[in-house]
Write a protein that holds these residues in place. Structure first.
Motif, PDB file in Angstrom:
ATOM      1  N   SER A  58       9.206  -2.407   8.317  1.00 49.32           N
ATOM      2  CA  SER A  58       8.167  -2.281   7.135  1.00 49.32           C
ATOM      3  C   SER A  58       8.176  -0.887   6.919  1.00 49.32           C
ATOM      4  CB  SER A  58       6.761  -2.632   7.647  1.00 49.32           C
ATOM      5  OG  SER A  58       5.696  -2.299   6.907  1.00 49.32           O
ATOM      6  N   MET A  59       7.041  -0.133   6.094  1.00 47.58           N
ATOM      7  CA  MET A  59       6.840   1.071   5.719  1.00 47.58           C
ATOM      8  C   MET A  59       5.291   1.108   5.548  1.00 47.58           C
ATOM      9  SD  MET A  59       6.292   3.910   3.872  1.00 47.58           S
ATOM     10  CE  MET A  59       6.845   3.817   2.216  1.00 47.58           C
ATOM     11  N   ARG A  60       4.535   2.285   6.258  1.00 46.83           N
ATOM     12  CA  ARG A  60       3.509   2.058   6.345  1.00 46.83           C
ATOM     13  C   ARG A  60       2.622   2.304   4.896  1.00 46.83           C
ATOM     14  NH1 ARG A  60       2.304   6.897   8.512  1.00 46.83           N
ATOM     15  NH2 ARG A  60       0.034   6.393   8.645  1.00 46.83           N
ATOM     16  N   PHE A  61       3.242   2.824   4.076  1.00 49.56           N
ATOM     17  CA  PHE A  61       2.646   2.976   2.666  1.00 49.56           C
ATOM     18  C   PHE A  61       3.056   2.088   1.491  1.00 49.56           C
ATOM     19  CE2 PHE A  61       2.619   6.872   5.219  1.00 49.56           C
ATOM     20  CZ  PHE A  61       1.209   7.138   5.164  1.00 49.56           C
ATOM     21  N   CYS A  62       4.214   1.316   1.845  1.00 52.79           N
ATOM     22  CA  CYS A  62       4.602   0.315   0.603  1.00 52.79           C
ATOM     23  C   CYS A  62       4.054  -0.874   0.450  1.00 52.79           C
ATOM     24  CB  CYS A  62       6.055   0.093   1.391  1.00 52.79           C
ATOM     25  SG  CYS A  62       7.029  -1.337   0.310  1.00 52.79           S
ATOM     26  N   PRO A  63       3.526  -1.058  -0.740  1.00 54.75           N
ATOM     27  CA  PRO A  63       2.723  -2.123  -1.343  1.00 54.75           C
ATOM     28  C   PRO A  63       3.431  -3.361  -0.833  1.00 54.75           C
ATOM     29  CG  PRO A  63       3.513  -0.906  -3.001  1.00 54.75           C
ATOM     30  CD  PRO A  63       3.934  -0.117  -1.929  1.00 54.75           C
TER      31      PRO A  63
END
Length: 246
Positions: free
Chosen positions: A24-29
Motif C-alpha cells: 500500500s501507500m498511506r496517501f494513495c486513494p
C-alpha cells in the motif's frame, strides 16, 4: 510491522504462510479502497507501505506496473484496486459488499466506469498551475458529482449506494470524495469548494460514510491531504509524514 515505507534497496520483508499482506501507500486513494474493504470486513492482514518514487526491486517483481494496491497471500498475487476489493469480497464472503441483484451490480459497474470522469479532472486540478484551468477542472468535478447525486437519489434506499449498508462502490468512490475538500486549501481558492448544499444526497451519504469504522480507520482530514499534495508538487514528498518514530 512498521508503517514506514520500503524504498529502493530495502530488504524484502519475509512473508508468513497463510498471512494476507497488502502492499500500500498511506496517501494513495486507490490503495485506500483496499484498506477500506479489509477494515470493513475485519480481515486479518498486514500492510507493507511502498515508496512510489523509489520502489524496491522486489516490489517491481511482484507488480511490474509499480502500482499499489497489491494483495499477496502465499503464492497468490492480486494487483489493482477494484480487482483487490472484488477478490476480497469473494474470498471473504462474510458481510458481502457486492450487490446480489444483477441489475444493481451492473449499474455499480457503470458508476465505477463513470468515476474515471471524476478522477481525471481531480488530478488535473491538483497538477495545474494555471488558476483558470484549475477552476475549469473544479467545475468538471462538480458536474460529475451531480451525476452521482442523481444516481444515489434515484436509488431511494440509502444512505449508501448499497442501500442500508455500504457496497463495494461506496468504498470505490469514498477516497476521492474524501480528498475533494482539500482542493480549496491546496490552491488557496474558496471557489473550488464542492458546495455541499448543491449535492444534499451525497452530503448525507458522506456523513453516513464518516461514521463507518473502516472510514474512521483509514481517513485523513483535508489539511493533511493538502499538506501531502503540496509536498508531492515540489517533487519531494515525505512518505512517512505524520508517523511517530519507531
Amino acid at each position: 510491522m512498521s508503517q514506514k515505507v520500503y524504498t529502493q534497496g530495502s530488504a524484502f520483508p519475509p512473508t508468513k504462510p497463510g498471512v494476507l499482506r497488502l502492499y500500500s501507500m498511506r496517501f494513495c486513494p486507490f490503495a485506500q479502497r483496499a484498506r477500506l474493504v479489509l477494515q470493513h470486513k475485519n480481515i486479518p492482514h498486514e500492510i507493507v507501505n511502498i515508496h512510489l518514487r523509489s520502489k524496491p526491486e522486489w516490489f517491481l517483481a511482484l507488480n511490474p506496473l509499480g502500482q499499489v494496491p497489491v494483495l499477496q497471500i502465499d503464492d497468490k498475487i492480486v494487483p489493482e484496486s477494484t480487482a483487490t476489493c472484488d477478490w476480497l469480497d469473494d474470498v471473504y464472503p462474510e458481510n458481502q459488499l457486492q450487490p446480489t441483484d444483477p441489475y444493481r451490480r451492473a449499474w455499480d459497474r457503470v458508476l465505477l466506469e463513470y468515476s474515471s470522469k471524476l478522477i481525471g479532472p481531480y488530478y488535473g486540478a491538483i497538477r495545474s498551475t494555471d488558476a483558470s484551468e484549475v477552476e475549469s477542472k473544479s467545475e468538471e468535478i462538480k458536474k460529475h458529482m451531480q451525476f452521482f447525486e442523481e444516481q444515489l437519489k434515484a436509488r431511494e434506499d440509502g444512505p449508501f449506494f448499497g442501500g442500508s449498508k455500504p457496497s463495494t462502490f461506496d468504498f470505490f468512490l469514498w477516497p476521492f470524495y474524501e480528498r475533494l475538500p482539500m482542493l480549496p486549501l491546496l490552491k488557496d481558492n474558496p471557489a473550488l469548494d464542492i458546495e455541499a448544499d448543491k449535492i444534499p444526497t451525497l452530503t448525507a451519504w458522506a456523513k453516513a460514510m464518516r461514521e463507518l469504522p473502516a472510514v474512521k480507520a483509514t481517513s485523513l482530514d483535508a489539511s493533511s491531504h493538502a499538506t501531502w499534495y503540496r509536498q508531492t508538487l515540489t517533487g519531494a514528498p515525505d512518505y512517512d509524514m505524520f508517523l511517530k518514530e519507531d
